[in-house]
Design a protein around this motif. Structure first.
Motif, PDB file in Angstrom:
ATOM      1  N   ASP A  69     -18.914  13.251  70.858  1.00 38.47           N
ATOM      2  CA  ASP A  69     -18.577  12.326  71.956  1.00 38.47           C
ATOM      3  C   ASP A  69     -18.354  10.910  71.433  1.00 38.47           C
ATOM      4  OD1 ASP A  69     -18.764  14.350  73.780  1.00 38.47           O
ATOM      5  OD2 ASP A  69     -20.845  13.893  74.343  1.00 38.47           O
ATOM      6  N   ALA A  70     -18.974  10.621  70.301  1.00 36.90           N
ATOM      7  CA  ALA A  70     -18.825   9.276  69.734  1.00 36.90           C
ATOM      8  C   ALA A  70     -17.637   9.189  68.769  1.00 36.90           C
ATOM      9  CB  ALA A  70     -20.112   8.872  69.008  1.00 36.90           C
ATOM     10  N   TRP A  71     -16.959  10.313  68.586  1.00 40.99           N
ATOM     11  CA  TRP A  71     -15.780  10.311  67.689  1.00 40.99           C
ATOM     12  C   TRP A  71     -14.638   9.619  68.414  1.00 40.99           C
ATOM     13  CZ3 TRP A  71     -15.368  12.959  62.830  1.00 40.99           C
ATOM     14  CH2 TRP A  71     -14.082  12.946  62.271  1.00 40.99           C
ATOM     15  N   ARG A  72     -14.195   8.502  67.864  1.00 43.10           N
ATOM     16  CA  ARG A  72     -13.126   7.732  68.496  1.00 43.10           C
ATOM     17  C   ARG A  72     -11.781   8.222  67.983  1.00 43.10           C
ATOM     18  NH1 ARG A  72     -14.367   2.377  70.108  1.00 43.10           N
ATOM     19  NH2 ARG A  72     -12.118   2.214  70.246  1.00 43.10           N
ATOM     20  N   PHE A  73     -11.121   9.066  68.777  1.00 42.65           N
ATOM     21  CA  PHE A  73      -9.851   9.642  68.328  1.00 42.65           C
ATOM     22  C   PHE A  73      -8.749   8.586  68.237  1.00 42.65           C
ATOM     23  CE2 PHE A  73     -12.241  13.356  69.512  1.00 42.65           C
ATOM     24  CZ  PHE A  73     -11.843  14.329  68.605  1.00 42.65           C
ATOM     25  N   ASP A  74      -8.925   7.460  68.950  1.00 40.92           N
ATOM     26  CA  ASP A  74      -7.930   6.389  68.780  1.00 40.92           C
ATOM     27  C   ASP A  74      -8.074   5.712  67.407  1.00 40.92           C
ATOM     28  OD1 ASP A  74     -10.393   5.330  69.518  1.00 40.92           O
ATOM     29  OD2 ASP A  74      -9.561   3.784  70.813  1.00 40.92           O
ATOM     30  N   LEU A  75      -9.294   5.680  66.908  1.00 37.10           N
ATOM     31  CA  LEU A  75      -9.527   5.038  65.614  1.00 37.10           C
ATOM     32  C   LEU A  75      -9.336   5.981  64.428  1.00 37.10           C
ATOM     33  CD1 LEU A  75     -12.690   2.831  66.321  1.00 37.10           C
ATOM     34  CD2 LEU A  75     -10.273   2.159  66.309  1.00 37.10           C
ATOM     35  N   SER A  76      -9.379   7.269  64.702  1.00 35.40           N
ATOM     36  CA  SER A  76      -9.305   8.230  63.590  1.00 35.40           C
ATOM     37  C   SER A  76      -7.870   8.517  63.179  1.00 35.40           C
ATOM     38  CB  SER A  76     -10.022   9.527  63.961  1.00 35.40           C
ATOM     39  OG  SER A  76      -9.301  10.209  64.976  1.00 35.40           O
ATOM     40  N   GLY A  77      -6.927   8.150  64.012  1.00 34.86           N
ATOM     41  CA  GLY A  77      -5.529   8.270  63.603  1.00 34.86           C
ATOM     42  C   GLY A  77      -4.790   9.470  64.163  1.00 34.86           C
ATOM     43  N   SER A  78      -5.454  10.280  64.975  1.00 36.16           N
ATOM     44  CA  SER A  78      -4.791  11.459  65.533  1.00 36.16           C
ATOM     45  C   SER A  78      -5.618  11.999  66.682  1.00 36.16           C
ATOM     46  CB  SER A  78      -4.657  12.540  64.460  1.00 36.16           C
ATOM     47  OG  SER A  78      -4.431  13.806  65.046  1.00 36.16           O
ATOM     48  N   PRO A  79      -4.959  12.562  67.714  1.00 35.57           N
ATOM     49  CA  PRO A  79      -5.711  13.183  68.812  1.00 35.57           C
ATOM     50  C   PRO A  79      -6.064  14.647  68.548  1.00 35.57           C
ATOM     51  CG  PRO A  79      -3.383  13.185  69.334  1.00 35.57           C
ATOM     52  CD  PRO A  79      -3.518  12.523  67.982  1.00 35.57           C
ATOM     53  N   HIS A  80      -5.641  15.206  67.435  1.00 36.35           N
ATOM     54  CA  HIS A  80      -5.712  16.654  67.240  1.00 36.35           C
ATOM     55  C   HIS A  80      -7.073  17.115  66.745  1.00 36.35           C
ATOM     56  CE1 HIS A  80      -1.510  16.713  68.090  1.00 36.35           C
ATOM     57  NE2 HIS A  80      -1.283  15.850  67.126  1.00 36.35           N
ATOM     58  N   ARG A  81      -7.632  18.075  67.507  1.00 33.12           N
ATOM     59  CA  ARG A  81      -8.935  18.651  67.208  1.00 33.12           C
ATOM     60  C   ARG A  81      -8.770  20.050  66.615  1.00 33.12           C
ATOM     61  NH1 ARG A  81     -13.219  17.268  70.936  1.00 33.12           N
ATOM     62  NH2 ARG A  81     -12.737  15.362  72.055  1.00 33.12           N
ATOM     63  N   PHE A  82      -9.899  20.658  66.367  1.00 31.91           N
ATOM     64  CA  PHE A  82      -9.955  22.030  65.857  1.00 31.91           C
ATOM     65  C   PHE A  82      -9.034  22.962  66.641  1.00 31.91           C
ATOM     66  CE2 PHE A  82     -12.253  26.197  66.008  1.00 31.91           C
ATOM     67  CZ  PHE A  82     -12.031  26.576  64.692  1.00 31.91           C
ATOM     68  N   SER A  83      -9.152  22.884  67.949  1.00 31.04           N
ATOM     69  CA  SER A  83      -8.427  23.842  68.793  1.00 31.04           C
ATOM     70  C   SER A  83      -6.924  23.581  68.825  1.00 31.04           C
ATOM     71  CB  SER A  83      -8.988  23.801  70.213  1.00 31.04           C
ATOM     72  OG  SER A  83      -8.912  22.480  70.705  1.00 31.04           O
ATOM     73  N   ASP A  84      -6.512  22.438  68.304  1.00 31.73           N
ATOM     74  CA  ASP A  84      -5.078  22.130  68.315  1.00 31.73           C
ATOM     75  C   ASP A  84      -4.330  22.750  67.138  1.00 31.73           C
ATOM     76  OD1 ASP A  84      -5.120  20.507  70.649  1.00 31.73           O
ATOM     77  OD2 ASP A  84      -6.052  18.911  69.469  1.00 31.73           O
ATOM     78  N   TYR A  85      -5.065  23.298  66.199  1.00 31.78           N
ATOM     79  CA  TYR A  85      -4.421  23.880  65.015  1.00 31.78           C
ATOM     80  C   TYR A  85      -4.375  25.395  65.134  1.00 31.78           C
ATOM     81  CZ  TYR A  85      -4.574  19.282  62.902  1.00 31.78           C
ATOM     82  OH  TYR A  85      -4.370  17.952  62.646  1.00 31.78           O
ATOM     83  N   ALA A  86      -3.225  25.977  64.849  1.00 32.17           N
ATOM     84  CA  ALA A  86      -3.039  27.428  64.965  1.00 32.17           C
ATOM     85  C   ALA A  86      -2.902  28.051  63.589  1.00 32.17           C
ATOM     86  CB  ALA A  86      -1.783  27.721  65.785  1.00 32.17           C
ATOM     87  N   VAL A  87      -3.477  29.214  63.425  1.00 25.86           N
ATOM     88  CA  VAL A  87      -3.304  29.936  62.165  1.00 25.86           C
ATOM     89  C   VAL A  87      -1.810  30.198  61.952  1.00 25.86           C
ATOM     90  CG1 VAL A  87      -3.795  32.105  60.954  1.00 25.86           C
ATOM     91  CG2 VAL A  87      -5.607  30.947  62.258  1.00 25.86           C
ATOM     92  N   GLY A  88      -1.368  29.932  60.743  1.00 29.22           N
ATOM     93  CA  GLY A  88       0.048  30.092  60.433  1.00 29.22           C
ATOM     94  C   GLY A  88       0.848  28.807  60.572  1.00 29.22           C
ATOM     95  N   GLU A  89       0.253  27.816  61.200  1.00 30.00           N
ATOM     96  CA  GLU A  89       0.932  26.524  61.367  1.00 30.00           C
ATOM     97  C   GLU A  89       1.160  25.859  60.013  1.00 30.00           C
ATOM     98  OE1 GLU A  89      -1.185  24.090  64.110  1.00 30.00           O
ATOM     99  OE2 GLU A  89       0.160  22.368  63.867  1.00 30.00           O
ATOM    100  N   LYS A  90       2.370  25.331  59.863  1.00 25.49           N
ATOM    101  CA  LYS A  90       2.698  24.621  58.629  1.00 25.49           C
ATOM    102  C   LYS A  90       2.930  23.149  58.925  1.00 25.49           C
ATOM    103  CE  LYS A  90       4.751  28.605  56.276  1.00 25.49           C
ATOM    104  NZ  LYS A  90       5.966  29.167  55.638  1.00 25.49           N
ATOM    105  N   ILE A  91       2.406  22.307  58.084  1.00 29.80           N
ATOM    106  CA  ILE A  91       2.485  20.858  58.297  1.00 29.80           C
ATOM    107  C   ILE A  91       3.046  20.202  57.036  1.00 29.80           C
ATOM    108  CG2 ILE A  91       1.159  18.756  58.756  1.00 29.80           C
ATOM    109  CD1 ILE A  91      -1.023  20.700  59.962  1.00 29.80           C
ATOM    110  N   ASP A  92       4.165  19.522  57.213  1.00 32.70           N
ATOM    111  CA  ASP A  92       4.705  18.715  56.109  1.00 32.70           C
ATOM    112  C   ASP A  92       4.030  17.352  56.154  1.00 32.70           C
ATOM    113  OD1 ASP A  92       6.190  17.364  54.221  1.00 32.70           O
ATOM    114  OD2 ASP A  92       7.901  17.044  55.568  1.00 32.70           O
ATOM    115  N   HIS A  93       3.444  16.947  55.045  1.00 31.06           N
ATOM    116  CA  HIS A  93       2.716  15.676  55.051  1.00 31.06           C
ATOM    117  C   HIS A  93       3.638  14.475  54.813  1.00 31.06           C
ATOM    118  CE1 HIS A  93      -0.760  18.029  55.650  1.00 31.06           C
ATOM    119  NE2 HIS A  93      -0.722  18.589  54.463  1.00 31.06           N
ATOM    120  N   VAL A  94       4.922  14.741  54.669  1.00 32.45           N
ATOM    121  CA  VAL A  94       6.006  13.761  54.760  1.00 32.45           C
ATOM    122  C   VAL A  94       6.057  12.786  53.588  1.00 32.45           C
ATOM    123  CG1 VAL A  94       7.088  11.938  56.151  1.00 32.45           C
ATOM    124  CG2 VAL A  94       5.994  13.883  57.287  1.00 32.45           C
ATOM    125  N   ASP A  95       4.997  12.023  53.388  1.00 36.27           N
ATOM    126  CA  ASP A  95       5.066  10.895  52.463  1.00 36.27           C
ATOM    127  C   ASP A  95       5.050  11.354  51.005  1.00 36.27           C
ATOM    128  OD1 ASP A  95       4.850   9.005  54.701  1.00 36.27           O
ATOM    129  OD2 ASP A  95       2.816   9.821  54.841  1.00 36.27           O
TER     130      ASP A  95
END
Lengths: 349, 349, 349
Positions: free
Chosen positions: C183-209
């Motif tokens: 509850d004290a985790w500030r998602f605005d300060l952490s840089g992303s709104p995405h939690r555990f449940s937002d990630y799906a098995v098989g999902e691929k993420i390009d880290h871009v930079d």
């Protein structure tokens, strides 16, 4: 919804919008040491706890520009990831001392928007404020950046260009400096006998020394500030770009010029305000930075008899010594000029 | 009166003159970390609070050579900004431990002056002393430098060449080391089983490893020490000079050689004295430093049964491994030799 | 007996052998700052004491990979100084938080030995464990390296190949993370709104930079870890070797990939386990590192409702952006691939 941050485009900003930036950052003695090694700064107040404590600080404060860079870095992912150019600064004030152990975070408010006539981009004006862990403002400044539109066909919005001060009033300065006991200021240890009254308006000072910049150095610095602007780090992409080179973060030049300015301004211990600044041309690794300064104003500060304010214009160049003070107002910049910074420093009276 | 420091010329020095140097400096854990990353030193006493505390230190002391470089750096703007050459060191003693949080400052006394027969320059001998925030001496050493005259027509002054010890007596060593409990010295953790009695006079040790130096590294180091000597930083000017390159601070070579010497001298935890040193030829970025040492003397210290003193000659080379111990006294130096350092280290008995 | 360490050869290892490694190391805020400047990591938990304290840490913990590199570095002089190749990792677990001020040391046990059929070398399997100053395990992992034999004629010994987990069970994770108040985790300060449940098995993420690496940077990093492997530092010798270049420490690539992964995995604050890793091809200075990740598993951890575990495969490349996710299991690696890392991260539920 993409998991990666592609940054905001011009259409994503709205007047009055408040953006809380990510990644709060505890500033430590480690950051201070690294900052010192990157620029070689020698101002006694920031270098020695003993010196700082004798005159009234709790301990040696963190260099003002390190504070600036950390706050600035936080704003990059939200404000300028899609920026074409960083156009200007105004009204930058240092509002409270920052000590090792303090944690900084940053908030920006959109205070102006103006779409360019080509429909491809627009100018975003933001006032960014840095806070410490107690919610105390330590810095605020305005900058404006040219940002790409996501889609050139988005209809233009009403423009609002904020009115900004061209120069901060001297009485607005000094909040980051506790009342100082100047009798305890050891001029033998500070590196110069020159006080406020020794500097004359119009005086020009060549800072003499030159400092060559390496790729590893500017990247270490820019990562230290957690500044993620791509152009500083990615030779693979930049090598195919306009310059064929990584661009050096403009703030790196500001810090280099500030460190060089010790030679001539050794007692000007505090950057109290940034009136304006222009990154006239880019700097690349391998080039050598020189700098000179002109005293534009010398002002007392109401209610303070410890320090006075000098308004300086510092010009930094690349691969060109500054003994003849290159650049005259009203003329075009010499091609060697990379920075034209108008700012206030405080110095013992 | 110029605001910038153009350094002192030979005529500006007088026998007995005392110069208090600018910019006191608090040494922090950040400096220690950066020093470690620059050289990769692995001596357990300086690396781990636990190890240091177990044997009798308050905590891990700051590396002796970091102390030396910081004190040395303070003297540069006053002593050697117009130096043609750094000619030698003598009688360098480490007098008290330095811990993170201590603030160092430096004072030099002119103890000798000798004008060169060409009338263009002269040799200045100074004894420089580093103090901590309590006024306790932590280091003193003599160095002599060849300094330009401001005006060759200035009449020559009477010469005074001080008499200097060629070697410090072993009993003069160890003030920076508290009484140690060697039973608590963990030889498994220190990296070697070899004690004082395991080293024989005349023994030669090849330190095996090589370390290549980059421009960014030596500049970070030299700025960390707030050493402002121009030749290390300014490629624009040096590119037009004798070598066409930035010269690497000689002290950087000393620290590299010391870190390399861990391989063979892992328990020689403390540099207690510098008898003399010569920067035989310059080092440039891109070259690889190797080193070997010879044990010149092994001495007990009166009143101490915890540690003994080894007098070492460490030779550092560039781009030349040292398995065959290049250099013999009485012969010319091999062109690869860059450093010839005669110093005392302490090691558990 | 030679004073210098020539490292262990295959014959020097025996099954069950326990090796206590040299040079305990106090991790400081200085190390943390330098680590930050080397990689530009922006995970809020490690960046800000305030953020870490709010959710249940004593203060900002030291980056997991800095802990890994320091422990790994200690093992090098004993385990891999004569290594031909670092073959793999398994079962790496982070077991307790590490804070600035903690002192790390390391012990390895030989858990497997297998001589190669050519008689020239063999594979050594070690389980290395890092401890803090209180003897608490902070990390353990298995690695296996191919090590030269001192003498090809030494008769072969019986082989023992340990059975190693290919993947750590999720329930084995999280010991280095105190119970968190999400509850004290500030998602605005952490840089992303995405939690555990937002990630799906098989999902691929390009880290871009992309991040270009300089010689000075990887050498500073590797020395920071007191890692003495010769190939990273000695251009004189490596210039005559197979690649003509210094090899960059594989762990440097891991840390770069981890820092890049912030863009897409900003809340994945903790590397909890390393299942396996392969340094597919070498990285050299001047090249630019990119990375992408695939979510291989998403697992709850028994007894914890604060965080969940994502098993990731992160692929890092050199001079090749990853928008099209180069590499498919079962295919040969693209020549640009330098790292294939299988690991667990924890992320708020």
């Amino acid at each position: 919804m993409s998991k990666t941050n592609s940054g905001n485009f011009f259409e994503d900003f709205s007047l009055g919008q408040v953006i809380r930036h990510a990644t709060p950052r505890t500033i430590t003695e480690g950051d201070v040491a690294l900052y010192g090694a990157l620029y070689g700064s020698r101002f006694a107040v920031q270098s020695a706890d003993t010196f700082a404590e004798a005159i009234g600080y709790d301990r040696a404060p963190v260099d003002d520009l390190l504070v600036f860079h950390v706050v600035f870095g936080k704003t990059v992912p939200d404000i300028s990831l899609n920026a074409i150019a960083n156009l200007g600064y105004a009204g930058g004030r240092f509002l409270a001392p920052v000590y090792p152990g303090d944690t900084l975070n940053a908030v920006s408010e959109v205070i102006g928007l103006r779409e360019n006539s080509n429909g491809q981009s627009g100018v975003v004006y933001v006032r960014s404020t840095g806070f410490n862990q107690d919610g105390i403002e330590v810095l605020d400044y305005v900058r404006w950046v040219m940002v790409r539109k996501r889609d050139p066909k988005t209809p233009a919005r009403e423009s609002h260009v904020p009115s900004l001060p061209s120069v901060l009033a001297a009485d607005a300065l000094g909040d980051a400096v506790p009342p100082l006991d100047i009798d305890a200021w050891r001029f033998d240890l500070s590196g110069s006998p020159h006080r406020f009254s020794d500097y004359a308006v119009g005086e020009k000072i060549d800072h003499v020394d030159g400092m060559t910049v390496e790729e590893a150095e500017h990247m270490l610095a820019t990562r230290l500030y957690q500044n993620t602007a791509k152009v500083h780090f990615n030779q693979f992409t930049e090598g195919q770009g306009r310059f064929g080179r990584r661009l050096i973060y403009g703030g790196h030049v500001i810090s280099l010029a500030r460190a060089l300015s010790f030679n001539g301004l050794a007692n000007a211990f505090h950057v109290a305000g940034i009136n304006g600044g222009r990154h006239v041309s880019p700097l690349f690794a391998g080039l050598t930075v020189f700098a000179w300064s002109e005293v534009l104003e010398a002002q007392e500060i109401s209610g303070r008899d410890d320090v006075g304010a000098l308004r300086l214009r510092t010009i930094a160049t690349k691969d060109r010594p500054c003994a003849d003070f290159p650049f005259k107002p009203g003329e075009d910049y010499d091609p060697s000029v990379i920075l034209d910074l108008d700012y206030w420093v405080l110095i013992p009276r």
